[in-house]
Structure formats: C-alpha cells, structure tokens
Design a protein around this motif. Structure first.
Motif, PDB file in Angstrom:
ATOM      1  N   GLN A   1     -30.162 -66.237 109.456  1.00  0.00           N
ATOM      2  CA  GLN A   1     -30.653 -66.774 111.143  1.00  0.00           C
ATOM      3  C   GLN A   1     -29.668 -67.947 111.389  1.00  0.00           C
ATOM      4  O   GLN A   1     -28.690 -67.773 112.256  1.00  0.00           O
ATOM      5  N   CYS A   2     -30.251 -68.896 111.788  1.00  0.00           N
ATOM      6  CA  CYS A   2     -29.157 -70.374 111.964  1.00  0.00           C
ATOM      7  C   CYS A   2     -28.202 -70.281 111.726  1.00  0.00           C
ATOM      8  O   CYS A   2     -27.523 -71.270 111.772  1.00  0.00           O
ATOM      9  N   GLY A   3     -28.871 -70.581 109.819  1.00  0.00           N
ATOM     10  CA  GLY A   3     -27.330 -70.286 109.028  1.00  0.00           C
ATOM     11  C   GLY A   3     -27.733 -71.871 108.109  1.00  0.00           C
ATOM     12  O   GLY A   3     -26.525 -71.999 107.201  1.00  0.00           O
ATOM     13  N   TYR A   4     -27.922 -72.595 108.913  1.00  0.00           N
ATOM     14  CA  TYR A   4     -28.217 -74.002 108.083  1.00  0.00           C
ATOM     15  C   TYR A   4     -28.273 -74.247 106.377  1.00  0.00           C
ATOM     16  O   TYR A   4     -27.379 -75.078 105.853  1.00  0.00           O
ATOM     17  N   CYS A   5     -29.145 -73.450 105.895  1.00  0.00           N
ATOM     18  CA  CYS A   5     -29.535 -73.664 104.652  1.00  0.00           C
ATOM     19  C   CYS A   5     -28.976 -72.463 103.949  1.00  0.00           C
ATOM     20  O   CYS A   5     -28.537 -72.462 102.804  1.00  0.00           O
ATOM     21  N   GLN A   6     -28.395 -71.854 104.863  1.00  0.00           N
ATOM     22  CA  GLN A   6     -27.245 -70.441 103.802  1.00  0.00           C
ATOM     23  C   GLN A   6     -26.114 -70.565 103.275  1.00  0.00           C
ATOM     24  O   GLN A   6     -26.403 -70.366 101.995  1.00  0.00           O
TER      25      GLN A   6
ATOM     26  N   ARG B   1     -35.746 -72.504 106.575  1.00  0.00           N
ATOM     27  CA  ARG B   1     -37.149 -73.226 107.411  1.00  0.00           C
ATOM     28  C   ARG B   1     -36.820 -72.067 108.334  1.00  0.00           C
ATOM     29  O   ARG B   1     -37.769 -71.542 109.093  1.00  0.00           O
ATOM     30  N   CYS B   2     -35.933 -70.832 108.275  1.00  0.00           N
ATOM     31  CA  CYS B   2     -36.435 -69.654 109.623  1.00  0.00           C
ATOM     32  C   CYS B   2     -36.856 -68.241 108.589  1.00  0.00           C
ATOM     33  O   CYS B   2     -36.748 -67.657 109.190  1.00  0.00           O
ATOM     34  N   GLY B   3     -37.240 -68.543 107.759  1.00  0.00           N
ATOM     35  CA  GLY B   3     -38.057 -67.551 107.168  1.00  0.00           C
ATOM     36  C   GLY B   3     -36.920 -66.367 106.455  1.00  0.00           C
ATOM     37  O   GLY B   3     -36.976 -65.558 106.854  1.00  0.00           O
TER      38      GLY B   3
HETATM   39  S1  FES Z   1     -31.111 -69.759 108.873  1.00  0.00           S
HETATM   40 FE1  FES Z   1     -32.020 -71.676 109.295  1.00  0.00          FE
HETATM   41  S2  FES Z   1     -32.324 -72.413 107.938  1.00  0.00           S
HETATM   42 FE2  FES Z   1     -32.002 -70.994 106.736  1.00  0.00          FE
END
Ligand code: FES
Ligand code: FES
Length: 153
Positions: A93-98, A130-132
């Motif tokens: 989603q936001c990509g931060y964790c990916q 955090r984006c699930g």
């Molecule tokens: S995709 Fe946004 S924190 Fe995982």
C-alpha cells in the motif's frame, strides 16, 4: 575505513566498527530501502539478508558482517519468486514496510518450500505492516512458493 560486500559489490565505508549496519547502509551507502522504525529489533522494517539469513540491521554492528554477503531488496533478482508474486498480488500500500517484509519472505521460502498458511502467519506476523497488507502478503508467499516449485527451486 571498512569494507562491506553489499549486493555482490565491495564497498569501502568510513564508519566506526560499532555502528549499526542499518545506518551504514542508509546514510553511507544510500540504501534508503532499509527502513528505520523501532531501532530495537521489534518491527522488522530494517531487515536485510546476511549470508542469506533475514536479520534486523538495527541491531547488527558492521564489525559483525565484514566477511558476509549483505543483500538489500535492490540485490534480490527481478525474477525472484518473491518479487514476481508481490507484483502479481499487488501487495504494497504505502510501501514503507515492504523491502524488509520481502526479504523476510525470501529467507522463509528458502527454508520452507511448501509452507502452510498457519506457518506463514506465525513467521510473518512479527514484521509489522501498518497498512494491513498481511492478507496479501500471505497470498503472495503461497504464490511465490508455487513459482519456486515450477522453477525447480
Ligand atoms: S504497506 Fe504501508 S506499512 Fe506496510
Ligand atoms: S528498525 Fe530494526 S527491527 Fe525495527
């Protein structure tokens, strides 16, 4: 000056041997895909592969990895089953964790060729999105395992 092997290339870095690998990768070498969040080995955002094992780079000092192969998400081949499955299942989603989660998945699949959904939940729930995106992560890992099997991996 120390030398690290990152994504197959030797890189010289001016860093104190006690510096966490996370900061050398991000600040000295520019691998900003390696994310900082908790700094205490809780979230998994900073995960990289060290000699193929998923490790949390916020708690690994560079002096521990001078002889190691370090892999960030940039070093995972584009046809790696995890990258192919992640695109197919549109996981981020936001990509931060990916980046960290994908490297954790790559390590997991190198050990578990045919993982159950229960085992995927158990192993992957300790990396936090955090984006699930965890339901899509699970589907992508199951797909990556099938791609791996078809490639004879
Ligand atoms: S995709 Fe946004 S924190 Fe995982
Ligand atoms: S920043 Fe390393 S585990 Fe959270």
């Amino acid at each position: 000056m120390i030398t690290l092997k990152v994504n197959g290339t030797k890189r010289k870095v001016d860093a104190d041997p006690g510096t966490p690998l996370l900061w050398v990768l991000r600040e000295s070498l520019g691998f900003t895909s390696v994310k900082y969040t908790c700094g205490i080995s809780e979230c998994g955002m900073c995960t990289v592969l060290i000699d193929g094992d998923a490790r949390r780079s916020c708690v690994v000092n560079v002096e521990e990895v001078l002889e190691s192969e370090i892999t960030t998400i940039e070093g995972l081949p584009e046809n790696h089953p995890v990258k192919v499955a992640w695109i197919e299942k549109q996981v981020p989603q936001c990509g931060y964790c990916q980046p960290g989660i994908m490297l954790q998945a790559a390590d997991f699949l190198s050990r578990e060729k045919n993982p159950s959904e229960e085992l995927i939940n158990e192993v992957m729930d300790n990396v936090i999105c955090r984006c699930g995106s965890h339901p899509r992560i699970k589907k992508a890992i199951l797909l990556a395992a099938r791609i791996n099997a078809n490639q004879g991996g």
